[in-house]
Scaffold this active site. Structure first.
Site, PDB file in Angstrom:
ATOM      1  N   LEU A 139       9.536 -12.497  -3.662  1.00 14.20           N
ATOM      2  CA  LEU A 139       9.097 -11.107  -3.630  1.00 14.20           C
ATOM      3  C   LEU A 139       8.639 -10.799  -2.214  1.00 14.20           C
ATOM      4  CD1 LEU A 139       6.832 -10.926  -6.847  1.00 14.20           C
ATOM      5  CD2 LEU A 139       9.190 -10.109  -6.627  1.00 14.20           C
ATOM      6  N   ASP A 140       8.762  -9.544  -1.811  1.00 12.75           N
ATOM      7  CA  ASP A 140       8.246  -9.142  -0.504  1.00 12.75           C
ATOM      8  C   ASP A 140       6.735  -9.337  -0.476  1.00 12.75           C
ATOM      9  OD1 ASP A 140      10.798  -8.362   0.185  1.00 12.75           O
ATOM     10  OD2 ASP A 140      10.439  -6.227  -0.166  1.00 12.75           O
ATOM     11  N   ARG A 141       6.189  -9.478   0.727  1.00 10.16           N
ATOM     12  CA  ARG A 141       4.743  -9.673   0.902  1.00 10.16           C
ATOM     13  C   ARG A 141       3.945  -8.613   0.136  1.00 10.16           C
ATOM     14  NH1 ARG A 141       1.426 -11.323   5.426  1.00 10.16           N
ATOM     15  NH2 ARG A 141       3.305 -11.603   6.671  1.00 10.16           N
ATOM     16  N   THR A 143       4.937  -6.597  -2.297  1.00 14.56           N
ATOM     17  CA  THR A 143       5.325  -6.387  -3.688  1.00 14.56           C
ATOM     18  C   THR A 143       4.525  -7.345  -4.559  1.00 14.56           C
ATOM     19  OG1 THR A 143       7.580  -5.763  -3.050  1.00 14.56           O
ATOM     20  CG2 THR A 143       7.233  -6.392  -5.340  1.00 14.56           C
ATOM     21  N   ARG A 245      13.569  -1.016  -2.234  1.00 12.66           N
ATOM     22  CA  ARG A 245      12.937  -0.131  -1.264  1.00 12.66           C
ATOM     23  C   ARG A 245      13.990   0.710  -0.534  1.00 12.66           C
ATOM     24  NH1 ARG A 245       9.361  -4.488   1.907  1.00 12.66           N
ATOM     25  NH2 ARG A 245       8.870  -2.664   3.202  1.00 12.66           N
TER      26      ARG A 245
END
Length: 328
Positions: A139-141, A143, A245
């Protein structure tokens, strides 16, 4: 380790930075030593020179020079505080996996200037063989939400295949600027990495562009707050970097708090609206090695819950039961 190795990049490692790839496979190799090996041309990918920030692709071959005891770094002492921090995030656990509710703002992997991240914290929860748990997706930082981590190499292999084969069904919640038109649908486009003044960014490109990868997501509007905001449910089919995104920005309704892809000029927020990316990995359904199916949900992070309240969205009103494969 004696002799040169040639190792192929796995599918779930596609897009990983080379330094992170080495940290995963050769944790005993210090970063400074890796930099020196790369500068000397001893590390190559598909016989080409690389840097620590080079991104590897599935199927590529990494040349690994001899690594001996002189390259080893001191073992990290187990940190009980870190272990307890992770235990408090557990949504589900069995002999094979953890499912964590990853906090907003915590990176999954390390990088330049990133010292605290899930991959590092996991060393505080070793298995019976003393091995740290392994990431099987990312997961993105910024998210938050459901993050699956394998406890053993065998489990990592199984769940790596699950994610590569798209057998994992994922549902995300987001708050976006504006109302999507139509209210639900499919987003399909090609994405590629592009260097910008703010770092690497994913952009929509034409099919055939070098480095282009197909991406696809379903979206559905769950609720709206006038015409200015919408609570959107997202279901990614592919798993490209920053996919959801970029897709919502491409639709003209970027995700609130997105530092890279929010592209509305002179935009004004709303009273009570929190700062930070409003994207949450709400739910995941995956087949376990036992043959059973796990279906787990993660509660909203504090900043998103506050924004839901400010906008009049009720996260408890809409039941997420049912098959996440159904509908858009």
């Amino acid at each position: 380790m004696s002799g040169v190795q040639q190792r192929q990049v796995d599918g779930d490692e596609d897009g990983m930075r080379l330094d992170r790839w080495f940290a995963h496979h050769f944790p005993q190799l210090g970063f400074g030593r890796l930099q020196k090996l790369i500068r000397n041309g001893e590390v190559k990918v598909d016989k080409a020179k690389v840097t620590t920030s080079t991104r590897v692709s599935a199927g590529q071959t990494v040349r690994i020079p001899p690594i001996d005891d002189a390259d080893a770094v001191k073992p990290v002492k187990l940190n009980e505080a870190d272990a307890q921090f992770l235990r408090d995030l557990i949504l589900y656990e069995d002999d094979d996996i953890y499912v964590f509710n990853k906090p907003h703002g915590l990176a999954v992997q390390g990088g330049s200037g990133t010292k605290r991240h899930m991959d590092g914290l996991l060393k505080s929860l070793p298995n019976k063989k003393g091995e740290p748990p392994r990431l099987v997706h990312r997961l993105d930082r910024d998210t938050s939400g459901c993050l699956v981590v394998a406890k053993t190499k065998a489990a990592a292999s199984h769940f790596g295949t699950v994610f590569r084969s798209r057998s994992a069904r994922k549902i995300y919640w987001a708050i976006v600027a504006g109302n999507p038109h139509p209210q639900q649908g499919e987003i399909s486009c090609f994405l590629a990495r592009q260097s910008t003044a703010d770092g690497e960014q994913m952009v929509v490109v034409k099919n055939g562009t070098p480095g282009a990868q197909h991406s696809m997501s379903y979206y559905s509007t769950t609720d709206t707050a006038s015409r200015r905001f919408a609570w959107v449910t997202l279901k990614p089919v592919t798993g490209r970097t920053h996919q959801l995104r970029v897709h919502m920005a491409q639709l003209g309704t970027p995700i609130i708090g997105d530092p890279r892809y929010f592209n509305i000029e002179n935009w004004q927020g709303a009273p009570g609206l929190s700062e930070g990316l409003h994207l949450h990995a709400r739910r995941i359904a995956i087949p376990l090695r036992s043959g059973k199916k796990l279906d787990i949900s993660a509660p909203l992070p504090p900043h998103m819950r506050a924004s839901f309240e400010a906008l009049g969205f009720d996260p408890d009103r809409y039941d997420v039961s049912g098959d996440p494969e159904d509908g858009a």
